[in-house]
Design a protein around this motif. Structure first.
Motif, short mmCIF file in Angstrom:
data_model
loop_
_atom_site.label_atom_id
_atom_site.label_comp_id
_atom_site.label_asym_id
_atom_site.label_seq_id
_atom_site.Cartn_x
_atom_site.Cartn_y
_atom_site.Cartn_z
N ASP A 1 0.84 -1.20 0.00
CA ASP A 1 0.00 0.00 0.00
C ASP A 1 0.88 1.25 0.00
OD1 ASP A 1 -2.60 -1.33 0.23
OD2 ASP A 1 -1.94 -1.89 2.23
N LEU A 2 1.92 1.24 0.84
CA LEU A 2 2.82 2.39 0.91
C LEU A 2 3.59 2.54 -0.41
CD1 LEU A 2 3.94 4.70 2.56
CD2 LEU A 2 5.60 3.13 3.59
N GLU A 3 3.98 1.42 -1.00
CA GLU A 3 4.67 1.47 -2.30
C GLU A 3 3.79 2.18 -3.34
OE1 GLU A 3 4.90 -2.20 -4.53
OE2 GLU A 3 6.94 -1.70 -5.21
N ALA A 4 2.50 1.87 -3.33
CA ALA A 4 1.58 2.50 -4.29
C ALA A 4 1.42 3.99 -4.00
CB ALA A 4 0.23 1.79 -4.25
N ILE A 5 1.35 4.36 -2.72
CA ILE A 5 1.24 5.78 -2.36
C ILE A 5 2.48 6.53 -2.85
CG2 ILE A 5 1.28 7.39 -0.40
CD1 ILE A 5 -0.43 5.33 1.16
N ILE B 1 12.87 -0.48 -8.78
CA ILE B 1 12.84 -1.86 -8.28
C ILE B 1 11.52 -2.05 -7.53
CG2 ILE B 1 13.89 -3.50 -6.64
CD1 ILE B 1 16.60 -2.16 -7.32
N ALA B 2 10.77 -3.06 -7.92
CA ALA B 2 9.48 -3.33 -7.27
C ALA B 2 9.70 -3.99 -5.92
CB ALA B 2 8.62 -4.23 -8.16
N LEU B 3 8.85 -3.63 -4.95
CA LEU B 3 8.89 -4.29 -3.64
C LEU B 3 8.82 -5.80 -3.81
CD1 LEU B 3 8.64 -4.35 -0.52
CD2 LEU B 3 6.17 -4.00 -0.82
N GLN B 4 8.03 -6.25 -4.79
CA GLN B 4 7.86 -7.69 -5.00
C GLN B 4 9.20 -8.37 -5.32
OE1 GLN B 4 4.87 -9.30 -4.37
NE2 GLN B 4 6.28 -11.04 -4.38
N ASP B 5 10.10 -7.66 -5.99
CA ASP B 5 11.43 -8.24 -6.28
C ASP B 5 12.17 -8.54 -4.98
OD1 ASP B 5 10.86 -7.96 -8.94
OD2 ASP B 5 12.24 -6.29 -9.30
N VAL B 6 12.03 -7.63 -4.01
CA VAL B 6 12.69 -7.83 -2.71
C VAL B 6 12.01 -8.99 -1.97
CG1 VAL B 6 13.27 -6.75 -0.51
CG2 VAL B 6 13.30 -5.38 -2.61
N LEU B 7 10.67 -9.01 -2.02
CA LEU B 7 9.94 -10.10 -1.35
C LEU B 7 10.28 -11.44 -1.98
CD1 LEU B 7 6.47 -8.35 -0.84
CD2 LEU B 7 8.36 -8.58 0.79
N ASN B 8 10.44 -11.45 -3.31
CA ASN B 8 10.81 -12.69 -4.00
C ASN B 8 12.17 -13.18 -3.51
OD1 ASN B 8 8.45 -12.58 -5.45
ND2 ASN B 8 9.40 -11.83 -7.34
N GLU B 9 13.09 -12.23 -3.31
CA GLU B 9 14.43 -12.60 -2.83
C GLU B 9 14.34 -13.16 -1.41
OE1 GLU B 9 17.26 -13.02 -4.08
OE2 GLU B 9 18.57 -13.08 -2.30
#
Ligand SMILES: N=c1c2ncn([C@@H]3O[C@H](COP(=O)(O)OP(=O)(O)OP(=O)(O)O)[C@@H](O)[C@H]3O)c2ncn1[C@@H]1O[C@H](COP(=O)(O)O)[C@@H](O)[C@H]1O
Length: 111
Positions: free
Chosen positions: A13-17, A85-93
């Motif tokens: 949510d914060l990433e989108a904001i 860099i998308a947050l999801q890339d970090v979560l994937n790692e």
């Protein structure tokens, strides 16, 4: 009920904001001001907030650690945004790392 009421506020949510506010004028948005100043500025802020979080942790300042941790996470997301860099890339790692203990990973590096 809106999505926001259905689920707790999350980093995505914060990433989108941040992505939305980065497009605003730096006069009305701290995020836009940081992004306009270049990645060096937001990276420096991230470092400063991390040090403040470390100090709060060592001093056992519970409220301070919560507040500084929020600053760290916000500024980290701004840096990731600035570097596309998308947050999801970090979560994937992080998810990839769940396959192995941190100690086993360290040993595999001979560290
Ligand atoms: N989560 C945050 C957030 N956390 C911290 N900060 C800002 O980060 C700064 C922290 O730096 P300091 O404590 O050093 O304070 P400062 O002296 O004002 O900072 P500098 O002038 O040195 O950059 C403060 O200005 C805080 O307001 C944040 N600014 C914005 N957000 C989120 O981003 C959203 C959009 O904000 P705007 O982009 O300002 O509209 C907000 O609604 C929040 O959800």
């Amino acid at each position: 009920m809106t999505d926001r009421q259905d689920k707790p506020f999350g980093l995505s949510d914060l990433e989108a904001i941040i992505a939305r506010r980065a497009k605003e004028s730096p006069d009305v948005s701290y995020t836009a001001k940081l992004v306009a100043a270049g990645v060096g500025r937001s990276a420096k802020k991230l470092g400063e907030e991390a040090v403040e979080a470390v100090i709060a942790a060592v001093e056992n300042d519970r409220n301070g650690l919560v507040s500084e941790s929020a600053d760290v996470l916000y500024h980290l997301l701004v840096v990731l945004h600035a570097r596309d860099i998308a947050l999801q890339d970090v979560l994937n790692e992080l998810e990839r790392r769940t396959a192995q203990s941190g100690l086993a990973e360290k040993a595999s590096r001979g560290a």
